[in-house]
Design an enzyme around this catalytic site. Structure first.
Site, short mmCIF file in Angstrom:
data_model
loop_
_atom_site.label_atom_id
_atom_site.label_comp_id
_atom_site.label_asym_id
_atom_site.label_seq_id
_atom_site.Cartn_x
_atom_site.Cartn_y
_atom_site.Cartn_z
N ASP A 92 -18.80 101.66 -15.15
CA ASP A 92 -20.14 101.42 -15.71
C ASP A 92 -20.51 99.95 -15.55
OD1 ASP A 92 -19.33 99.80 -18.06
OD2 ASP A 92 -18.44 101.65 -18.84
N HIS A 107 -11.93 99.79 -9.86
CA HIS A 107 -12.09 101.22 -9.53
C HIS A 107 -13.50 101.56 -9.06
CE1 HIS A 107 -8.42 102.19 -12.31
NE2 HIS A 107 -8.06 101.74 -11.13
N SER A 179 -5.26 103.20 -21.69
CA SER A 179 -4.15 104.04 -22.16
C SER A 179 -2.83 103.74 -21.46
CB SER A 179 -4.50 105.51 -21.92
OG SER A 179 -4.62 105.74 -20.53
N ALA A 221 -12.33 98.50 -30.47
CA ALA A 221 -12.60 97.20 -29.85
C ALA A 221 -13.89 96.58 -30.39
CB ALA A 221 -12.70 97.39 -28.33
P1 NAD Z 1 -8.25 106.23 -20.71
O1 NAD Z 1 -9.36 107.19 -20.90
O2 NAD Z 1 -7.01 106.72 -20.05
O3 NAD Z 1 -7.80 105.65 -22.14
C1 NAD Z 1 -8.70 105.06 -23.02
C2 NAD Z 1 -7.93 104.27 -24.06
O4 NAD Z 1 -8.87 103.60 -24.87
C3 NAD Z 1 -7.04 105.11 -24.99
O5 NAD Z 1 -5.75 104.54 -25.09
C4 NAD Z 1 -7.77 105.04 -26.35
O6 NAD Z 1 -6.86 105.02 -27.45
C5 NAD Z 1 -8.52 103.75 -26.23
N1 NAD Z 1 -9.78 103.73 -26.98
C6 NAD Z 1 -10.65 104.75 -27.23
N2 NAD Z 1 -11.70 104.32 -27.94
C7 NAD Z 1 -11.48 102.99 -28.17
C8 NAD Z 1 -12.20 101.98 -28.85
N3 NAD Z 1 -13.37 102.23 -29.47
N4 NAD Z 1 -11.68 100.73 -28.88
C9 NAD Z 1 -10.49 100.44 -28.28
N5 NAD Z 1 -9.77 101.37 -27.62
C10 NAD Z 1 -10.26 102.62 -27.56
O7 NAD Z 1 -8.82 104.97 -19.98
P2 NAD Z 1 -8.21 103.97 -18.88
O8 NAD Z 1 -6.87 103.50 -19.28
O9 NAD Z 1 -9.31 102.99 -18.62
O10 NAD Z 1 -8.00 104.84 -17.55
C11 NAD Z 1 -8.89 105.81 -17.21
C12 NAD Z 1 -9.60 105.73 -15.89
O11 NAD Z 1 -10.83 106.41 -16.16
C13 NAD Z 1 -10.04 104.38 -15.40
O12 NAD Z 1 -9.60 104.29 -14.09
C14 NAD Z 1 -11.57 104.39 -15.38
O13 NAD Z 1 -12.05 104.02 -14.11
C15 NAD Z 1 -11.97 105.82 -15.60
N6 NAD Z 1 -13.06 105.99 -16.59
C16 NAD Z 1 -14.04 105.04 -16.69
C17 NAD Z 1 -15.04 105.17 -17.65
C18 NAD Z 1 -16.12 104.10 -17.69
O14 NAD Z 1 -16.43 103.48 -16.68
N7 NAD Z 1 -16.68 103.81 -18.87
C19 NAD Z 1 -15.04 106.25 -18.54
C20 NAD Z 1 -14.00 107.23 -18.42
C21 NAD Z 1 -13.01 107.08 -17.44
#
Ligand code: NAD
Length: 237
Positions: A92, A107, A179, A221
């Site tokens: 995003d 990514h 995560s 966060a």
């Molecule tokens: P993930 O979905 O695997 O994990 C998200 C982590 O964030 C979890 O450990 C969770 O406990 C934590 N979390 C959830 N809400 C939170 C908050 N309010 N404050 C702090 N922590 C919080 O995400 P990842 O490790 O980034 O890996 C997933 C992949 O998915 C990435 O490669 C990414 O490119 C893609 N992705 C991106 C988006 C985006 O661009 N917003 C959204 C979904 C997935």
């Protein structure tokens, strides 16, 4: 953190409070889809319409969401420190809209699309660019189809040279909202550690690589970072 070389790595959790869903928090599904059905090169070959519609929905969603206090706090940290590199796994544009600059998107990005023939990226965020029909590039003499400018599972992340340069040299490495499942991003904390950096985590739940962090802040966060950033801007450690 004043006077230190700082690297911050963010993941989907930093955008969760803006209303963009993570996938680890949804039983491994991303917006009701299995990751292998929408986020792999094989999926694009097997069912390009499904993948295109999925990412066009993600791209349209950018118009309905806003940066949250976590994005804003990180931009304040970047502006207040002499040296901070911001790396994100997110596709995003909320870091930029929250005031950050020079964000390294390892990514890929939703805002840009990639020509399938030349690999050129172009920003495509006009109203005509959100259609469910496939779009064509503007770079080829006979326009080619474009694909989402996303690093899918099984593809090599972008900007890895710049990322390792920053991580190898950093003195403080902060991870927010990730995560620890997706490699090589999940490994960067250990790279930083091996080079002597202090490692800090801000995450809703304990991640897979919890043991790699010297300092852990569990919680949202958007709630924790504004206060932490104020402390970090005042601290020398
Ligand atoms: P993930 O979905 O695997 O994990 C998200 C982590 O964030 C979890 O450990 C969770 O406990 C934590 N979390 C959830 N809400 C939170 C908050 N309010 N404050 C702090 N922590 C919080 O995400 P990842 O490790 O980034 O890996 C997933 C992949 O998915 C990435 O490669 C990414 O490119 C893609 N992705 C991106 C988006 C985006 O661009 N917003 C959204 C979904 C997935």
């Amino acid at each position: 953190m004043q006077g230190k070389r700082v690297v911050v790595l963010t993941g989907a959790g930093v955008s969760a409070e803006s209303g963009i869903r993570t996938f680890r928090d949804n039983g491994g599904l991303w917006e009701e889809h299995r990751i292998e059905d929408v986020a792999t090169p094989q999926a694009w070959l097997a069912d390009p319409s499904l993948v295109w519609h999925f990412y066009q929905r993600r791209r349209r969603q950018l118009q309905d969401v806003e940066p949250n206090p976590a994005h804003v706090a990180l931009s304040q940290l970047q502006n207040g420190l002499d040296s901070m590199v911001l790396i994100t796994q997110n596709v995003d544009n909320l870091h930029e809209r929250g005031g950050s600059s020079d964000v390294i998107h390892m990514h890929g990005r939703l805002e840009t699309l990639r020509c399938e023939a030349t690999g050129r990226h172009e920003k495509r965020m006009n109203s005509t660019d959100f259609s469910d029909d496939f779009l064509l590039c503007t770079c080829c003499s006979t326009p080619s189809r474009v694909r989402p400018d996303i690093v899918w599972f099984g593809e090599i992340p972008m900007h890895m040279e710049a990322i390792y340069r920053a991580v190898d040299a950093c003195e403080v490495f902060v991870v927010v909202g990730s995560s620890g499942h997706v490699y090589p991003a999940a490994d960067l904390v250990d790279v930083a550690r091996r080079h002597g950096a202090r490692t800090v985590l801000v995450n809703a739940e304990p991640p897979l690589n919890l043991d790699s962090f010297d300092e852990v802040h569990l919680g949202k966060a958007g709630e924790l970072l504004p206060g932490l950033v104020r402390q970090w801007l005042d601290s020398e450690g």
